[in-house]
Scaffold this active site. Structure first.
Site: not given
Ligand code: OGA
Ligand code: NI
Length: 357
Positions: A237, A239, A293, A303
């Site tokens: 996605h 942001d 990402h 995690r």
């Molecule tokens: C998000 C994201 C990445 C992560 O919350 O939009 O990309 O490492 N998180 O949790």
């Molecule tokens: Ni994100």
């Protein structure tokens, strides 16, 4: 999937409890887990062994030392240039000496672990503090295939009603969230300011439109995932905000797309990760990039990450800073609405291409 501060995203919110779950008291730890495997059993059966893309290289993000901002004009300019370069070439960078204390980061992580450690039932049914009951999300209710499923749970917290100083709730969770949000919001404002300065603008736009009350904090947890080669912790996605500041633990798994290739981000415990969101890409007329990402969940260990989203109020107009403009003028409210509509209709976010001139 659209996964930003938005009810259109395909999260399972407030869903009913897992009917198969054991009531064995020895399975205490299990009690807090969202029933991902059981809920999405048919998706796993239907679609076996579609492995993720092949080997992904591990890289360090461009590292920006914010101490350089205070060591003279030349160092400062160099630092800002490096930040702008990373924002246009990577859409991502990491900052050290960011001013948020290790103590605060540790306390935030501690509260986060506690909140996710509550029984699943409680996370689903009860409000977190006095946020809406939609705050807790897990899995993806509308997923029709594994590519649409995220193996994670999250508390998605609008900061609007969090920071009221007269609020009677003295819980350490609220206090920690407030303290963290205030610190990270200052940092986000500072970075946004420097990035606009680098484009040749001095503006109070971010200070005026992206106050703490329109921003969001999201606590993410990625449970250990035995099927991590078949499902993402968080699907790809971009942001939908101006800028995101992410604090991740040492487990790793965050990946971003660079020059058409996926790259794994090497965790750095001293650094916070910064990434450009869709709104900054539009504002900067594509000078800065909102990059795709995703997260690969770990097979063995959980995690955690905390994301702060620098967002404007819904009526804020996003207009490109340069001409000829690549994007039409739009409000954040219009952007969100369009994203929601696209997610509903097509199953995924289209985002900025919708607003091209
Ligand atoms: C998000 C994201 C990445 C992560 O919350 O939009 O990309 O490492 N998180 O949790
Ligand atoms: Ni994100």
């Amino acid at each position: 999937m659209f996964r930003s501060f938005d009810s259109s995203c395909s999260w399972q919110a407030g869903a009913s409890a897992d009917p198969y779950r054991s009531s064995d008291p020895h399975e205490k730890k299990q009690e807090s887990e969202p029933p991902l495997q059981k809920t999405y059993k048919t998706l796993f059966e239907k679609q076996h062994k579609t492995e993720h893309d092949t080997v992904v290289e591990e890289c360090e993000l461009p590292l920006i030392d914010l101490d350089q901002l205070n060591t003279g004009r030349r160092e400062r300019d160099k630092c800002v240039r490096a930040m702008a370069k990373a924002s246009s070439e990577w859409g991502f960078f990491q900052v050290v000496n960011h001013g948020i204390s290790t103590d605060l980061l540790n306390r935030m992580s501690g509260e986060q672990a506690k909140v996710f450690g509550q029984p699943f039932e409680k996370k689903v049914k009860e409000k977190l503090l006095d946020f809406s009951s939609e705050t807790y999300r897990w899995g993806a209710p509308s997923a029709t295939n594994l590519q649409q499923l995220s193996w994670s749970e999250a508390f998605h917290i609008p900061l609007a009603n969090c920071s009221d100083p007269s609020h009677p709730d003295k819980s350490t969770l609220r206090r920690t969230i407030n303290e963290y949000a205030a610190a990270v919001s200052d940092l986000a404002q500072q970075l946004a300011q420097l990035l606009t300065e680098s484009l040749g603008f001095r503006t109070s736009y971010f200070a005026q439109n992206c106050g703490p009350s329109s921003c969001y904090l999201r606590l993410n947890r990625y449970p250990p995932c035995p099927l991590s080669s078949e499902v993402f912790g968080l699907i790809s996605h971009t942001d939908s905000d101006f800028l995101t500041i992410l604090h991740q633990d040492q487990v790793g798994g965050l990946q971003l797309k660079k020059d058409g290739k996926w790259i794994t981000v090497k965790p750095n415990q001293k650094a916070l990760i910064v990434n450009i969101g869709d709104l900054f890409q539009a504002w900067s007329n594509d000078a800065y990039k909102s990059v795709e990402h995703r997260v690969i969940a770990n097979k063995i260990v959980e995690r955690f990450s905390v994301a702060f989203f620098l967002c404007p109020s819904y009526d804020t107009v996003i207009e490109t800073c340069r001409r000829p403009a690549m994007y039409k003028k739009f409000t954040f409210g219009e952007f969100r609405q369009q994203v929601q509509e696209d997610v509903r209709r097509t199953g995924h976010k289209i985002g900025l291409p919708r607003f091209l001139v």
